[in-house]
Design a protein around this motif. Structure first.
Motif, PDB file in Angstrom:
ATOM      1  N   VAL A   1       0.847  -1.203   0.000  1.00 49.12           N
ATOM      2  CA  VAL A   1       0.000   0.000   0.000  1.00 49.12           C
ATOM      3  C   VAL A   1       0.882   1.252   0.000  1.00 49.12           C
ATOM      4  N   THR A   2       1.899   1.255   0.846  1.00 46.72           N
ATOM      5  CA  THR A   2       2.825   2.388   0.920  1.00 46.72           C
ATOM      6  C   THR A   2       3.536   2.592  -0.413  1.00 46.72           C
ATOM      7  N   ALA A   3       4.044   1.492  -0.997  1.00 50.43           N
ATOM      8  CA  ALA A   3       4.770   1.578  -2.277  1.00 50.43           C
ATOM      9  C   ALA A   3       3.877   2.121  -3.385  1.00 50.43           C
ATOM     10  N   ILE A   4       2.631   1.666  -3.430  1.00 47.62           N
ATOM     11  CA  ILE A   4       1.702   2.129  -4.470  1.00 47.62           C
ATOM     12  C   ILE A   4       1.376   3.609  -4.275  1.00 47.62           C
ATOM     13  N   ASN A   5       1.042   3.977  -3.039  1.00 41.91           N
ATOM     14  CA  ASN A   5       0.592   5.348  -2.782  1.00 41.91           C
ATOM     15  C   ASN A   5       1.707   6.381  -2.807  1.00 41.91           C
ATOM     16  N   THR A   6       2.971   5.945  -2.766  1.00 43.69           N
ATOM     17  CA  THR A   6       4.079   6.893  -2.849  1.00 43.69           C
ATOM     18  C   THR A   6       4.719   6.895  -4.239  1.00 43.69           C
ATOM     19  N   SER A   7       4.177   6.087  -5.151  1.00 45.37           N
ATOM     20  CA  SER A   7       4.731   5.997  -6.500  1.00 45.37           C
ATOM     21  C   SER A   7       4.037   6.974  -7.444  1.00 45.37           C
TER      22      SER A   7
ATOM     23  N   ILE B   1      -2.653  -2.173  13.905  1.00 46.10           N
ATOM     24  CA  ILE B   1      -2.393  -2.607  12.529  1.00 46.10           C
ATOM     25  C   ILE B   1      -3.378  -1.928  11.575  1.00 46.10           C
ATOM     26  N   VAL B   2      -4.639  -1.822  12.000  1.00 44.09           N
ATOM     27  CA  VAL B   2      -5.647  -1.110  11.203  1.00 44.09           C
ATOM     28  C   VAL B   2      -5.203   0.343  11.014  1.00 44.09           C
TER      29      VAL B   2
ATOM     30  N   LYS C   1      -2.992   4.682   7.708  1.00 47.47           N
ATOM     31  CA  LYS C   1      -1.954   5.708   7.551  1.00 47.47           C
ATOM     32  C   LYS C   1      -1.204   5.513   6.230  1.00 47.47           C
ATOM     33  N   ALA C   2      -0.994   4.243   5.842  1.00 45.46           N
ATOM     34  CA  ALA C   2      -0.298   3.933   4.585  1.00 45.46           C
ATOM     35  C   ALA C   2      -1.175   4.253   3.374  1.00 45.46           C
ATOM     36  N   GLY C   3      -2.503   4.350   3.596  1.00 45.37           N
ATOM     37  CA  GLY C   3      -3.393   4.708   2.498  1.00 45.37           C
ATOM     38  C   GLY C   3      -4.482   3.698   2.187  1.00 45.37           C
ATOM     39  N   ALA C   4      -4.665   2.683   3.047  1.00 46.06           N
ATOM     40  CA  ALA C   4      -5.736   1.708   2.822  1.00 46.06           C
ATOM     41  C   ALA C   4      -7.100   2.395   2.959  1.00 46.06           C
ATOM     42  N   SER C   5      -8.035   1.983   2.108  1.00 45.94           N
ATOM     43  CA  SER C   5      -9.364   2.613   2.086  1.00 45.94           C
ATOM     44  C   SER C   5     -10.379   1.934   2.994  1.00 45.94           C
ATOM     45  N   GLY C   6     -10.131   0.658   3.320  1.00 47.88           N
ATOM     46  CA  GLY C   6     -11.103  -0.062   4.126  1.00 47.88           C
ATOM     47  C   GLY C   6     -10.511  -1.354   4.658  1.00 47.88           C
TER      48      GLY C   6
END
Length: 130
Positions: free
Chosen positions: A74-80, A99-100, A105-110
């Motif tokens: 998620v972090t890699a996708i949202n920072t690319s 963990i949720v 924070k990393a950018g997960a939507s749900g």
């Protein structure tokens, strides 16, 4: 085919999970719901599949996987700048608040916990697709 079915078939969903049985269950559920499904077995594979399928509408990802876990992906996708940023739904046995929070924070939507109810998964994906 009516317009509704054609529109849904255009909605490509990427499933990222190291457990083949979970990928099969999610694939079956979403295909039955009218979605097109692509499978990846970890975060590294997920990013490669996303690069090859820039029209993915939603990603459904596990947290704990070898090579690259869900939060790292998620972090890699949202920072690319080179990748699309579709909504990412975490599907995992993990339910711990920290963990949720880390995934959000990393950018997960749900978030959906396993075992999942098919109707809940389809409803969540429909909401994220828009």
């Amino acid at each position: 085919m009516n317009d509704c079915t054609e529109n849904k078939m255009a909605n490509k969903i990427l499933i990222v999970d190291d457990a083949k049985t979970i990928r099969q269950q999610v694939n079956f559920t979403l295909t039955k719901g009218g979605f097109e499904v692509i499978e990846a077995e970890d975060g590294v594979d997920g990013i490669e599949k996303l690069k090859a399928n820039k029209d993915v509408k939603v990603i459904i990802s596990d947290i704990n996987m070898p090579n690259m876990g869900g939060i790292e992906m998620v972090t890699a996708i949202n920072t690319s700048n080179d990748l699309p940023h579709p909504p990412i739904l975490m599907l995992t046995t993990e339910g711990a608040a920290e963990i949720v929070a880390e995934a959000k924070k990393a950018g997960a939507s749900g978030w959906i916990t396993k075992p999942f109810k098919p109707e809940v998964l389809i409803e969540a994906v429909k909401r994220l697709v828009g």
